[in-house]
Design an enzyme around this catalytic site. Structure first.
Site, PDB file in Angstrom:
ATOM      1  N   VAL A  33       0.861  -1.184   0.000  1.00 21.55           N
ATOM      2  CA  VAL A  33       0.000   0.000   0.000  1.00 21.55           C
ATOM      3  C   VAL A  33       0.898   1.235   0.000  1.00 21.55           C
ATOM      4  CG1 VAL A  33      -1.799   1.281   1.215  1.00 21.55           C
ATOM      5  CG2 VAL A  33      -1.805  -1.227   1.254  1.00 21.55           C
ATOM      6  N   ASP A  49       1.059  -7.072  -9.519  1.00 18.15           N
ATOM      7  CA  ASP A  49       0.995  -5.635  -9.240  1.00 18.15           C
ATOM      8  C   ASP A  49      -0.464  -5.207  -9.066  1.00 18.15           C
ATOM      9  OD1 ASP A  49       1.486  -2.884  -9.126  1.00 18.15           O
ATOM     10  OD2 ASP A  49       3.110  -3.023 -10.596  1.00 18.15           O
ATOM     11  N   LYS A  77      -7.859   6.199 -18.797  1.00 17.35           N
ATOM     12  CA  LYS A  77      -9.255   6.653 -18.860  1.00 17.35           C
ATOM     13  C   LYS A  77      -9.321   8.173 -18.983  1.00 17.35           C
ATOM     14  CE  LYS A  77     -13.604   6.645 -16.259  1.00 17.35           C
ATOM     15  NZ  LYS A  77     -14.372   6.062 -15.132  1.00 17.35           N
ATOM     16  N   HIS A  88       5.004 -28.823 -44.372  1.00 18.86           N
ATOM     17  CA  HIS A  88       3.599 -28.462 -44.206  1.00 18.86           C
ATOM     18  C   HIS A  88       2.999 -29.079 -42.934  1.00 18.86           C
ATOM     19  CE1 HIS A  88       3.760 -26.531 -48.047  1.00 18.86           C
ATOM     20  NE2 HIS A  88       4.025 -27.653 -48.681  1.00 18.86           N
ATOM     21  N   GLY A 122      13.295 -28.298 -49.099  1.00 17.27           N
ATOM     22  CA  GLY A 122      12.626 -27.108 -48.588  1.00 17.27           C
ATOM     23  C   GLY A 122      11.926 -27.327 -47.263  1.00 17.27           C
ATOM     24  N   PHE A 141      -8.445 -45.891 -34.004  1.00 21.02           N
ATOM     25  CA  PHE A 141      -8.742 -47.301 -34.282  1.00 21.02           C
ATOM     26  C   PHE A 141      -9.051 -47.535 -35.756  1.00 21.02           C
ATOM     27  CE2 PHE A 141     -13.005 -45.785 -32.648  1.00 21.02           C
ATOM     28  CZ  PHE A 141     -13.701 -45.866 -33.854  1.00 21.02           C
ATOM     29  N   ARG A 163      -5.956 -42.350 -28.043  1.00 20.51           N
ATOM     30  CA  ARG A 163      -6.037 -41.883 -29.423  1.00 20.51           C
ATOM     31  C   ARG A 163      -5.227 -40.596 -29.580  1.00 20.51           C
ATOM     32  NH1 ARG A 163     -11.859 -40.034 -31.407  1.00 20.51           N
ATOM     33  NH2 ARG A 163     -11.142 -38.058 -30.527  1.00 20.51           N
TER      34      ARG A 163
END
Length: 528
Positions: free
Chosen positions: A69, A129, A141, A280, A309, A477, A524
């Protein structure tokens, strides 16, 4: 000077990042600006020869509670928020001896850096903070009357405009206010994300802290705009890597390099060198070996055409022999935990080849969240950090796999986790020999993988099929026996798949009839 441009007379400065503070302090002193400050910032400014009033002296209230404070006081927030053209505000400021504050320079406790450095919970919370964001938002503001600076990079712009315009324009103050709200928004998002990471539940609201933006030339295609927004996460990878050379990374480079490094991290560098070649966002070759050079040669053989590439990821530092082999063909990016000086010199001869060093590997088992943008929202899920082990497999066929088959099955399933669904991966001897990715039908993926394996065999001049005696992994599966039978036709002898189909018994029977060994993972790895 217009009525919307003004020269600040009183500034409040409280910064954890003190870069550029000396130049700014001297400038404000030259302009006769009264400076209010706190703690270490006040001492730093005083050492620079600036006259500084401690906030506690200004408010008449001492800092307390270990500094928690100090600025939460009407003389601070009233001085920032008061409307200078509202009679009631002006009267209240006069009645309560509140002096206007028209320049606020704040940067926040380093919460993101503290968390990224692995701080414990108590330390992380102490670096949240409170007063800083409150002052920033108050000043932003009230930007008609107050300028707010949250980024040391804006000091030069502030000083230049003040010199040229005799003060700070409304347009400039609006620009600073927008940056200020973005900063507190990102800060709150970082705190939200940290708390979410402490929980086993998905957060009730979604928040991401990222930035500042790193502009990219374009997105996936030239007509798309793009930027990269670092999240501050210290997970080793493309975001945290040091780029030693080469042109700037593109949108597609970043995406593919991330995919490559996450894949290669599945293989422990203490066990063997591993190399993943990505094109890719899909692997076109993955292999292990006693050295990076040998692992690269084995990975390249899987699909040397697609590797042109491509992106190459290593789980060990790059050495000269591997660098010499890699630079024989056109490669976009090499990413590795490190590199020898000799390897760096070899790569430097290819000026457009990017070399990224990370000083570490990401932990494939670490928790985290992954995101995907949709029209009207964002999908979020926990990172796919599931990993199969020998003890977690269920052998469902009459024949059990050999030790060599078992090792290849685990290898193949770890690769399949990083292949776009539907995914089929053939492996023999700890290297991929055929990969089928992204097909709408699993049987098509099996056939494409086998065909690519045959193409690679012919390119290598080998007489025997590479898929003969291989194992095959499926990311999900087999809904019918046809995908499995395609693998049988290719010469596979063992299969690893999640299981869970209503036709599992039919698929198991087909495997038994063909003399295959098959293991169910119960896990999976769809990847879309």
């Amino acid at each position: 000077m217009t009525d919307t441009t003004f020269a600040p007379k009183r500034a409040l400065i409280s910064v954890s990042d003190k870069s550029g503070l000396d130049r700014l302090g001297r400038f404000l002193k030259s302009k006769g600006v009264e400076i209010l400050s706190t703690g270490g910032t006040a001492r730093a400014l005083a050492d620079m020869g600036c006259d500084v009033t401690e906030v506690s002296d200004h408010t008449g209230s001492p800092e307390m509670m270990d500094g928690r404070v100090k600025t939460l006081h009407p003389k601070i927030h009233g001085g920032i928020l008061g409307l200078r053209d509202a009679e009631s505000h002006v009267k209240a400021m006069k009645d309560h001896d509140i002096a206007p504050i028209d320049l606020v320079i704040i940067n926040l406790y380093p919460f993101e850096q503290t968390v990224a450095a692995g701080a414990d919970r108590t330390t992380a919370i102490e670096n949240i903070d409170i007063g800083g964001p409150a002052m920033i938002r108050s000043a932003a503001k009230n930007h008609r009357f107050v300028a707010i600076v949250t980024d040391p990079a804006d000091y030069d712009g502030l000083m230049e405009q003040w010199r040229n315009e005799g003060g700070l324009t409304l347009d400039f103050r609006e620009h600073l206010a927008a940056k200020a709200f973005a900063r507190t928004g990102a800060y709150d998002s970082a705190i939200t994300a940290w708390f979410a990471g402490q929980s086993d539940e998905m957060p009730g609201r979604f928040a991401v802290s990222a930035g500042p933006a790193q502009p990219l030339r374009y997105g996936e295609n030239p007509h798309q705009m793009a930027a990269f927004y670092p999240s501050g996460d210290l997970r080793p990878g493309v975001a945290s890597a040091r780029q030693l050379q080469g042109k700037a990374l593109s949108y597609n480079n970043l995406n593919d390099t991330d995919a490559a490094y996450e894949l290669v991290a599945e293989f422990d560098a203490r066990d063997a060198a591993a190399v993943a070649i990505i094109k890719h966002a899909n692997p076109c070759g993955v292999a292990t070996g006693p050295s990076v050079a040998e692992a690269y040669a084995r990975a390249l053989a899987c699909d040397p055409v697609s590797a042109f590439g491509g992106i190459i990821a290593l789980n060990r530092p790059l050495e000269a022999d591997a660098a010499a082999k890699i630079t024989e063909i056109f490669t976009e990016v090499i990413i590795a935990p490190g590199a020898s000086e000799a390897a760096i010199e070899i790569v430097a001869k290819k000026k457009n080849l990017r070399l990224l060093l990370t000083d570490g590997l990401p932990d494939p088992a670490a928790p985290g969240l992954a995101y995907k943008a949709l029209a009207g929202g964002v999908l979020a899920q926990s990172r796919d950090n599931g990993r199969v082990t020998k003890s977690g497999l269920r052998i469902v066929t009459k024949r059990a796999p050999s030790d060599a088959e078992m090792a290849d099955m685990i290898f193949a399933f770890r690769v399949a986790k990083h292949v776009k669904s539907n995914a089929i991966v053939y492996v023999r001897g700890q290297r991929t020999v055929g990969i089928g990715a992204g097909q709408m039908s699993r049987v098509d993926s099996a056939r494409i993988a086998a065909r690519k394996a045959e193409d690679a065999r012919e390119a290598a001049g080998d007489a025997e099929s590479w898929t003969k005696g291989s194992v095959v992994a499926s990311d999900a599966f087999f809904p019918f026996a046809d995908g499995l039978l395609a693998a049988v036709e290719a010469g596979a002898t063992a299969v690893i798949q999640p299981g869970g189909s209503v036709r599992d018994n039919e698929v198991i029977a087909a495997a038994d009839e063909a003399g295959l060994a098959m293991a169910f993972t119960g896990m999976r790895h769809f990847r879309h």
